[in-house]
Write a protein that holds these residues in place. Structure first.
Motif, PDB file in Angstrom:
ATOM      1  N   SER A   1     -49.216 102.106 111.166  1.00 51.32           N
ATOM      2  CA  SER A   1     -48.541 101.961 109.883  1.00 51.32           C
ATOM      3  C   SER A   1     -48.468 103.302 109.157  1.00 51.32           C
ATOM      4  O   SER A   1     -49.227 104.228 109.442  1.00 51.32           O
ATOM      5  CB  SER A   1     -49.275 100.936 109.006  1.00 51.32           C
ATOM      6  N   SER A   2     -47.563 103.407 108.221  1.00 50.76           N
ATOM      7  CA  SER A   2     -47.432 104.600 107.387  1.00 50.76           C
ATOM      8  C   SER A   2     -47.328 104.168 105.934  1.00 50.76           C
ATOM      9  O   SER A   2     -46.865 103.056 105.630  1.00 50.76           O
ATOM     10  CB  SER A   2     -46.206 105.415 107.788  1.00 50.76           C
ATOM     11  N   THR A   3     -47.756 105.046 105.040  1.00 51.29           N
ATOM     12  CA  THR A   3     -47.792 104.728 103.615  1.00 51.29           C
ATOM     13  C   THR A   3     -46.842 105.642 102.858  1.00 51.29           C
ATOM     14  O   THR A   3     -46.806 106.853 103.100  1.00 51.29           O
ATOM     15  CB  THR A   3     -49.219 104.881 103.062  1.00 51.29           C
ATOM     16  N   HIS A   4     -46.092 105.065 101.934  1.00 54.95           N
ATOM     17  CA  HIS A   4     -45.115 105.811 101.142  1.00 54.95           C
ATOM     18  C   HIS A   4     -45.250 105.398  99.679  1.00 54.95           C
ATOM     19  O   HIS A   4     -45.566 104.241  99.378  1.00 54.95           O
ATOM     20  CB  HIS A   4     -43.698 105.541 101.638  1.00 54.95           C
ATOM     21  N   SER A   5     -44.999 106.340  98.781  1.00 57.48           N
ATOM     22  CA  SER A   5     -45.207 106.104  97.349  1.00 57.48           C
ATOM     23  C   SER A   5     -43.897 106.159  96.573  1.00 57.48           C
ATOM     24  O   SER A   5     -42.979 106.889  96.934  1.00 57.48           O
ATOM     25  CB  SER A   5     -46.178 107.152  96.769  1.00 57.48           C
ATOM     26  N   PHE A   6     -43.849 105.384  95.504  1.00 61.17           N
ATOM     27  CA  PHE A   6     -42.804 105.529  94.501  1.00 61.17           C
ATOM     28  C   PHE A   6     -43.429 105.284  93.137  1.00 61.17           C
ATOM     29  O   PHE A   6     -44.510 104.686  93.022  1.00 61.17           O
ATOM     30  CB  PHE A   6     -41.616 104.588  94.760  1.00 61.17           C
ATOM     31  N   TYR A   7     -42.760 105.768  92.103  1.00 61.65           N
ATOM     32  CA  TYR A   7     -43.350 105.743  90.770  1.00 61.65           C
ATOM     33  C   TYR A   7     -42.491 104.907  89.825  1.00 61.65           C
ATOM     34  O   TYR A   7     -41.266 104.969  89.846  1.00 61.65           O
ATOM     35  CB  TYR A   7     -43.503 107.165  90.227  1.00 61.65           C
ATOM     36  N   ILE A   8     -43.197 104.137  88.996  1.00 58.16           N
ATOM     37  CA  ILE A   8     -42.545 103.297  87.997  1.00 58.16           C
ATOM     38  C   ILE A   8     -43.095 103.675  86.629  1.00 58.16           C
ATOM     39  O   ILE A   8     -44.320 103.807  86.463  1.00 58.16           O
ATOM     40  CB  ILE A   8     -42.794 101.806  88.292  1.00 58.16           C
TER      41      ILE A   8
ATOM     42  N   GLY B   1     -46.981 103.516  86.972  1.00 55.87           N
ATOM     43  CA  GLY B   1     -47.816 104.386  87.780  1.00 55.87           C
ATOM     44  C   GLY B   1     -47.327 104.461  89.211  1.00 55.87           C
ATOM     45  O   GLY B   1     -46.168 104.143  89.512  1.00 55.87           O
ATOM     46  N   GLU B   2     -48.205 104.856  90.106  1.00 57.90           N
ATOM     47  CA  GLU B   2     -47.861 105.033  91.511  1.00 57.90           C
ATOM     48  C   GLU B   2     -48.010 103.723  92.280  1.00 57.90           C
ATOM     49  O   GLU B   2     -49.091 103.152  92.362  1.00 57.90           O
ATOM     50  CB  GLU B   2     -48.749 106.100  92.150  1.00 57.90           C
ATOM     51  N   TRP B   3     -46.912 103.261  92.854  1.00 56.94           N
ATOM     52  CA  TRP B   3     -46.910 102.117  93.764  1.00 56.94           C
ATOM     53  C   TRP B   3     -46.848 102.646  95.197  1.00 56.94           C
ATOM     54  O   TRP B   3     -46.297 103.717  95.445  1.00 56.94           O
ATOM     55  CB  TRP B   3     -45.702 101.218  93.502  1.00 56.94           C
ATOM     56  N   GLN B   4     -47.417 101.880  96.110  1.00 54.22           N
ATOM     57  CA  GLN B   4     -47.389 102.284  97.512  1.00 54.22           C
ATOM     58  C   GLN B   4     -46.924 101.126  98.390  1.00 54.22           C
ATOM     59  O   GLN B   4     -47.189  99.957  98.092  1.00 54.22           O
ATOM     60  CB  GLN B   4     -48.768 102.751  97.982  1.00 54.22           C
TER      61      GLN B   4
END
Length: 249
Positions: free
Chosen positions: A122-129, A187-190
């Motif tokens: 698996s790989s993890t990626h972030s986005f911000y709200i 904040g940061e969602w993943q």
């Protein structure tokens, strides 16, 4: 095959910059010679092109052998423009078309756009709200093995293990549509993704804040300053990225 690139070319010529074009087709293009022209217009006008692709049922009945790469040019154009290329079937095409409606609001913003090759891990990626973002939806094109959503408060939910508090997932042939439940923690969602084939992930929301951008190069002479670059920047040439933020009070 059909004259699909000719139609896209006309749409690009007559669409204003920053538009989005949606192409529904079940045929490969016979006018591939227009690819570079279409690519140039996409980059010049910052237009996203999304393809919703099905297979012609008559070809299946004839057991016609079709090249697995017949839609590759559509995949490449969607990737270049920041759009999607969704491979689905006639049964699910109406449901899959919901992604068009998701992208309709004028206040729509893109929070994350990635392509990921198949992997055994698996790989993890972030986005911000932030506090201005609402109505957030995740589109995943391709087949998932697992998808885990993490919010800034430390909560997580596997979308393959029933209902949870963070989101709900609708799955169709070629597309998973994940809708985040309000209120959204800022904040940061993943997202933790495990996929068995190449996928594309697009996270969109609605916000009053957005930005416009373009590339520029330094110009010396009588009137020194910055000159806008049309299309992509040139490798090896020092280039600036200029941003204009909209919606800030």
């Amino acid at each position: 095959p059909e004259m699909c690139l000719s139609a896209i070319h006309l749409a690009l010529l007559h669409s204003p910059p920053l538009s989005e074009i949606y192409v529904f087709t079940d045929a490969s293009p016979k006018d591939r010679h227009l690819q570079s022209t279409v690519e140039g217009l996409i980059l010049e006008k910052h237009i996203k092109v999304t393809f919703l692709l099905t297979e012609d049922p008559s070809r299946r009945m004839k057991r016609e052998v079709l090249s697995p790469d017949r839609f590759l040019i559509y995949t490449n154009l969607s990737a270049l423009s920041g759009g999607l290329a969704v491979f689905t079937n006639d049964r699910d095409i109406q449901s899959v078309s919901a992604l068009v409606q998701d992208n309709m609001p004028s206040s729509k913003v893109t929070l994350l756009h990635i392509q990921k090759e198949a992997s055994s891990s698996s790989s993890t990626h972030s986005f911000y709200i932030d506090s201005t973002v609402n109505n957030t939806t995740i589109h995943v094109v391709g087949t998932l093995r697992d998808f885990i959503l993490h919010n800034p408060s430390g909560q997580n939910q596997s979308l393959f293990q029933g209902k949870g508090d963070l989101a709900t997932m609708q799955s169709y042939e070629g597309l998973s549509r994940i809708i985040l439940f309000p209120p959204l923690s800022p904040g940061e969602w993943q997202i933790e993704v495990l996929n068995q084939e190449r996928i594309m992930v697009n996270v969109i929301g609605q916000s009053s804040v957005d930005f416009l951008y373009h590339f520029a190069v330094a110009v010396n002479g009588t009137h020194p300053g910055l000159s806008r670059v049309e299309g992509s920047p040139v490798a090896g040439v020092p280039t600036f990225l200029l941003l204009t933020v909209t919606g800030l009070s």
